[in-house]
Design a protein around this motif. Structure first.
Motif, PDB file in Angstrom:
ATOM      1  N   ASN A  95     -26.015  31.504  82.551  1.00  0.00           N
ATOM      2  CA  ASN A  95     -25.051  31.009  83.527  1.00  0.00           C
ATOM      3  C   ASN A  95     -25.497  29.725  84.219  1.00  0.00           C
ATOM      4  O   ASN A  95     -24.661  29.023  84.796  1.00  0.00           O
ATOM      5  N   ARG A  96     -26.783  29.410  84.177  1.00  0.00           N
ATOM      6  CA  ARG A  96     -27.294  28.258  84.920  1.00  0.00           C
ATOM      7  C   ARG A  96     -27.748  27.105  84.023  1.00  0.00           C
ATOM      8  O   ARG A  96     -27.515  25.943  84.338  1.00  0.00           O
ATOM      9  N   GLY A  97     -28.450  27.392  82.950  1.00  0.00           N
ATOM     10  CA  GLY A  97     -28.903  26.338  82.062  1.00  0.00           C
ATOM     11  C   GLY A  97     -30.069  25.539  82.609  1.00  0.00           C
ATOM     12  O   GLY A  97     -30.625  25.832  83.672  1.00  0.00           O
ATOM     13  N   LYS A  98     -30.432  24.478  81.892  1.00  0.00           N
ATOM     14  CA  LYS A  98     -31.664  23.740  82.184  1.00  0.00           C
ATOM     15  C   LYS A  98     -31.621  22.967  83.496  1.00  0.00           C
ATOM     16  O   LYS A  98     -32.665  22.613  84.048  1.00  0.00           O
ATOM     17  N   LEU A  99     -30.417  22.700  84.022  1.00  0.00           N
ATOM     18  CA  LEU A  99     -30.304  22.005  85.304  1.00  0.00           C
ATOM     19  C   LEU A  99     -29.909  22.951  86.435  1.00  0.00           C
ATOM     20  O   LEU A  99     -29.645  22.507  87.550  1.00  0.00           O
ATOM     21  N   VAL A 101     -27.217  24.635  87.031  1.00  0.00           N
ATOM     22  CA  VAL A 101     -25.863  24.404  87.543  1.00  0.00           C
ATOM     23  C   VAL A 101     -25.086  25.716  87.488  1.00  0.00           C
ATOM     24  O   VAL A 101     -24.955  26.310  86.416  1.00  0.00           O
ATOM     25  N   PRO A 102     -24.561  26.198  88.621  1.00  0.00           N
ATOM     26  CA  PRO A 102     -23.866  27.491  88.626  1.00  0.00           C
ATOM     27  C   PRO A 102     -22.602  27.479  87.770  1.00  0.00           C
ATOM     28  O   PRO A 102     -21.719  26.649  87.959  1.00  0.00           O
ATOM     29  N   LYS A 103     -22.549  28.412  86.833  1.00  0.00           N
ATOM     30  CA  LYS A 103     -21.346  28.601  86.026  1.00  0.00           C
ATOM     31  C   LYS A 103     -20.899  30.060  86.051  1.00  0.00           C
ATOM     32  O   LYS A 103     -19.961  30.430  85.353  1.00  0.00           O
ATOM     33  N   GLY A 123     -19.748  38.411  95.670  1.00  0.00           N
ATOM     34  CA  GLY A 123     -18.944  37.384  96.309  1.00  0.00           C
ATOM     35  C   GLY A 123     -18.452  36.413  95.256  1.00  0.00           C
ATOM     36  O   GLY A 123     -18.892  36.444  94.104  1.00  0.00           O
ATOM     37  N   TRP A 124     -17.548  35.538  95.642  1.00  0.00           N
ATOM     38  CA  TRP A 124     -16.969  34.580  94.707  1.00  0.00           C
ATOM     39  C   TRP A 124     -17.919  33.404  94.516  1.00  0.00           C
ATOM     40  O   TRP A 124     -18.389  32.800  95.488  1.00  0.00           O
ATOM     41  N   ALA A 125     -18.192  33.056  93.286  1.00  0.00           N
ATOM     42  CA  ALA A 125     -19.116  31.954  93.008  1.00  0.00           C
ATOM     43  C   ALA A 125     -18.521  30.591  93.365  1.00  0.00           C
ATOM     44  O   ALA A 125     -19.245  29.595  93.386  1.00  0.00           O
ATOM     45  N   GLY A 126     -17.233  30.548  93.659  1.00  0.00           N
ATOM     46  CA  GLY A 126     -16.604  29.289  94.046  1.00  0.00           C
ATOM     47  C   GLY A 126     -16.750  28.942  95.517  1.00  0.00           C
ATOM     48  O   GLY A 126     -16.269  27.889  95.954  1.00  0.00           O
TER      49      GLY A 126
END
Length: 209
Positions: A95-99, A101-103, A123-126
């Motif tokens: 979900n995050r990857g090498k940088l 980043v929240p997905k 909770g909502w990730a947005g």
């Protein structure tokens, strides 16, 4: 004449993916949600190597804030990228990857549910950083005032640590009077954090441990 009612979506999923047609709805939901959430707090996401990289990223973010405040150009080192080995679970890495980043779809709050509900709190990730801070501040308040957690309950420590992690971003983006909010969000949440630490004799360093 009507026959038997068709199976529910949950029952079909349980049969196809879990091999258990009679699995409970709670079990099905937990399975579906498991790869879609990432915890709110760094220490719940990363292994030791990831925490060291996170500290380097935080240093870079603070240097960039200093550039914005002072109008100066600093010699900022490029922080290291993450790898799957830096995360406590593969799903967090996915979900995050090498940088980082929240997905993910959900923010999870392990061990933050009420005592009579042991399901994973989500909770909502947005949510933006102000809303994330608000969620944590509300949890600290509600668990103490409504649910009767004693002040010395260790479950408060990660909640306050999460609020502390969010505060640099709240100060960066929400540190002025907001008419809709009817106040300054950064000042309000900083006061909540300061009080929470003081009541439990915790320092900033304690919450980073």
């Amino acid at each position: 004449m009507r026959g038997d009612a068709p199976p529910s979506v949950a029952a079909l999923y349980a049969a196809d993916h879990l091999g258990k047609r009679d699995a409970s709805l709670a079990t099905v939901l937990a399975t579906v949600i498991e790869p879609e959430h990432v915890p709110y707090l760094s220490v719940l996401r990363y292994k030791e190597t990831g925490l060291r990289k996170r500290a380097q990223w935080e240093q870079v973010w603070e240097q960039r804030r200093e550039e914005d405040r002072n109008g100066l150009r600093l010699d900022i080192a490029v922080p290291p990228k993450y790898s799957g080995a830096d995360f406590l679970k593969h799903s967090y890495w996915s979900n995050r990857g090498k940088l980082d980043v929240p997905k993910e779809r959900f923010i999870s709050y392990p061990d933050a549910s009420t005592d009579n509900d042991h399901s994973l709190l989500l909770g909502w990730a947005g949510w933006n950083h102000r809303e994330q801070a608000e969620a944590l501040a509300n949890l600290v308040h509600d668990r103490g005032e409504k649910d009767g957690w004693p002040k010395e309950d260790p479950r408060f420590v990660p909640l306050l640590a999460g609020l502390q992690e969010a505060m640099p971003w709240v100060h960066q983006w929400y540190d002025e009077f907001d008419a809709e909010w009817d106040g300054n969000p950064a000042e309000e949440f900083q006061s909540t954090l300061n009080l929470g630490r003081t009541e439990r004799h915790l320092s900033e360093s304690d919450l980073r441990a």
